[in-house]
Scaffold this motif. Structure first.
Motif, mmCIF file in Angstrom:
data_model
loop_
_atom_site.group_PDB
_atom_site.id
_atom_site.type_symbol
_atom_site.label_atom_id
_atom_site.label_comp_id
_atom_site.label_asym_id
_atom_site.label_seq_id
_atom_site.Cartn_x
_atom_site.Cartn_y
_atom_site.Cartn_z
ATOM 1 N N SER A 82 -0.039 -4.402 3.175
ATOM 2 C CA SER A 82 1.148 -4.449 4.028
ATOM 3 C C SER A 82 2.380 -4.891 3.240
ATOM 4 O O SER A 82 3.494 -4.408 3.493
ATOM 5 C CB SER A 82 0.918 -5.365 5.234
ATOM 6 N N ASP A 137 -7.412 -5.391 12.925
ATOM 7 C CA ASP A 137 -7.224 -5.144 11.488
ATOM 8 C C ASP A 137 -7.489 -3.675 11.180
ATOM 9 O O ASP A 137 -6.697 -3.009 10.492
ATOM 10 C CB ASP A 137 -8.224 -5.965 10.659
ATOM 11 N N MET A 140 -4.828 -1.313 12.741
ATOM 12 C CA MET A 140 -3.539 -1.361 12.050
ATOM 13 C C MET A 140 -3.639 -0.833 10.626
ATOM 14 O O MET A 140 -2.700 -0.225 10.109
ATOM 15 C CB MET A 140 -2.993 -2.794 12.050
ATOM 16 N N TYR A 144 -1.165 2.026 9.474
ATOM 17 C CA TYR A 144 -0.304 1.902 8.289
ATOM 18 C C TYR A 144 -0.604 2.990 7.261
ATOM 19 O O TYR A 144 0.303 3.494 6.590
ATOM 20 C CB TYR A 144 -0.487 0.523 7.654
ATOM 21 N N GLU A 304 9.919 -3.419 12.948
ATOM 22 C CA GLU A 304 8.906 -4.482 12.851
ATOM 23 C C GLU A 304 9.638 -5.800 12.646
ATOM 24 O O GLU A 304 10.383 -5.956 11.674
ATOM 25 C CB GLU A 304 7.972 -4.249 11.662
ATOM 26 N N MET A 365 2.278 -7.713 18.883
ATOM 27 C CA MET A 365 1.053 -8.020 18.133
ATOM 28 C C MET A 365 0.501 -9.375 18.561
ATOM 29 O O MET A 365 -0.701 -9.618 18.454
ATOM 30 C CB MET A 365 1.314 -8.003 16.627
ATOM 31 N N LEU A 434 1.130 -9.164 9.309
ATOM 32 C CA LEU A 434 1.415 -8.259 10.423
ATOM 33 C C LEU A 434 2.682 -8.733 11.137
ATOM 34 O O LEU A 434 3.024 -9.919 11.073
ATOM 35 C CB LEU A 434 0.248 -8.245 11.413
#
Length: 504
Positions: A82, A137, A140, A144, A304, A365, A434
């Motif tokens: 990330s 996890d 996502m 991603y 985000e 989230m 995240l």
């Protein structure tokens, strides 16, 4: 010369206790120096909050490469993936996520190995087990990966990972049911042994009795009552993943099933977050496409903001039945608790052609993580009770066997106290890079293709020109209210299809 049988028995018992004591001391020496995940990630957390994505990626990569700490490899690969993605290194992010995904798949396929390892952790704690990844996890990670491939212009690869992300959502329901069944079986086994054993020192912990204890239940409700306020979605669903699936299949539609899938994904998103003007625009686009009209030039902005929840430790007193004292004594056991980050930019204003489009929450989230944490809580409680009870049983057994020998008994008590303190730790690992929320805006692409992105506090503003394309996506990140805004963009559809009627 043969001795008194009682003396022989005492020597054997003393040797056995000394052996257990040395084992206990070995565990203490091995594990007391270990820091918690919260301590280990302090530098990573600081770099991320400051918006230093490349530094955060380097810290995470170094931790993942640490061969002496392989149990945390997956979670650090997730952090690395990330952070590299935020830094604009999409290829590096893909590689990091591939490694995390491969490791998680191995654990998913090796359920027997996982169970054996968890049994071995009874005398230590769950943080010494390999981190195998949560359902969110895995969802996502695949989301991603889809975005990484979209930003590299590789639409077919993005489609594969969107499919995998939705499949992960469906798998999670069954996987959680299996884990709860395993935990319940372990609790029943421990309770049955506790009820059937005639020797106090050999008794297991009666987990089911502990779970029924009114004082214990009151504490659980007090500590975890906040979760009810955070659960906004159905278990194991992520509105962002579902919405992105709709946007992709709308823009990249090659046949009628693609358009129908887009429509279904938009409907599912609306059922989770409620209707709004942006979703109404998507519905209108679907209807236009179905009637043979081309897509209008459209821009999506995803924002985000902030950091996702992290785990902290809290103490809850659990009943200890094995000591057989009058009444029920309690000892403190460490449990994980979610903490929410409050340092985030609440929204983004997007200026286009003299109009302002404010971003709206697409996915919290905080809520996704809280929902899954609440689902996992019965398993966490059961494992903690089994582990805490086993440690108490060992301590009690050693004390009973050595209480006639003052020096040995004193050594046992000291070692046991250190052991209990060292091992009484909650598993605090979670994917901390995240976001807190993912927000979105959708509007007609302005003729001059110019946008201004403004955060409401701090005066940060980004001006950008959209790349040539029919469907444009702008991706904006803000790790905290003290971090700089960063924006990237990609094209999801370059030009109108010559004849949209071919879809029908």
């Amino acid at each position: 010369m043969p001795g008194n049988p009682h003396d022989t028995h005492f020597v054997m018992l003393r040797n056995a206790c000394q052996c257990r004591l040395f084992t206990l001391l070995g565990l203490i020496l091995l594990l007391t120096g270990c820091s918690s995940y919260k301590d280990e990630t302090q530098a990573l957390r600081q770099a991320w909050q400051a918006g230093n994505d490349q530094s955060a990626a380097s810290i995470a990569a170094a931790a993942a490469n640490d061969k002496d700490d392989g149990v945390d490899q997956i979670v650090f690969r997730l952090e690395e993936g990330s952070a590299l993605r935020a830094a604009g290194d999409y290829t590096g992010s893909i590689v990091a996520f591939q490694e995390a995904d491969a490791e998680m798949s191995q654990y998913d396929a090796g359920a027997e190995i996982r169970l054996a390892a968890e049994a071995g952790a009874t005398l230590t704690n769950q943080s010494y087990l390999p981190y195998t990844g949560t359902a969110y996890d895995k969802i996502m990670l695949n989301t991603y990966q889809a975005l990484n491939y979209l930003q590299l212009g590789q639409y077919d690869d993005a489609r594969v990972f969107l499919n995998r992300a939705l499949e992960r959502q469906r798998e999670a329901v069954n996987a959680n049911a299996e884990r709860i069944a395993e935990a319940n079986a372990a609790a029943k086994e421990s309770s049955n042994k506790a009820k059937s054993s005639s020797s106090a020192s050999e008794k297991n912990y009666d987990v089911e009795r502990a779970e029924r204890d009114p004082n214990f239940q009151r504490q659980l409700s007090s500590v975890y009552g906040y979760l009810d306020q955070l659960k906004a979605y159905a278990p194991y669903v992520n509105p962002f993943t579902v919405y992105l699936d709709g946007v992709f299949h709308l823009a990249q539609a090659t046949d009628l099933p693609d358009v129908e899938r887009a429509a279904k994904s938009f409907q599912r998103t609306a059922s989770m977050i409620g209707p709004n003007d942006y979703l109404a625009g998507d519905d209108a686009a679907v209807q236009a496409l179905l009637s043979g009209q081309p897509l209008e030039p459209t821009t999506y902005v995803f924002f985000e903001t902030g950091m996702g929840p992290y785990r902290d430790e809290t103490r809850i007193d659990i009943p200890v039945f094995i000591f057989g004292a009058n009444g029920v004594p309690y000892v403190g056991a460490a449990f994980p608790k979610l903490k929410m980050s409050g340092q985030y930019v609440p929204y983004l204003d997007v200026g286009a052609a003299g109009k302002n489009f404010r971003t709206k929450t697409l996915c919290s989230m905080d809520s996704v993580v809280a929902q899954e944490f609440d689902n996992e809580l019965p398993i966490i409680v059961t494992k903690t009770l089994i582990s805490a009870g086993a440690k108490a049983a060992i301590t009690y057994g050693l004390y009973e066997a050595t209480k006639s020998n003052d020096s040995l008994s004193t050594a046992v008590m000291i070692a046991s106290t250190i052991y209990q303190a060292a091992m009484n730790k909650a598993d605090l690992r979670s994917w901390i890079t995240l976001p807190k929320e993912i927000q979105f805006a959708r509007f007609p692409t302005p003729a001059d293709r110019k946008l201004t992105l403004t955060q409401p506090t701090g005066g940060q503003k980004i001006t950008l020109t959209l790349e040539p394309g029919l469907v444009n996506v702008v991706y904006v990140k803000s790790n905290s209210n003290a971090a700089p805004l960063r924006a990237s963009q990609f094209v999801l559809k370059t030009a109108p299809t010559t004849n949209e009627n071919r879809l029908l």
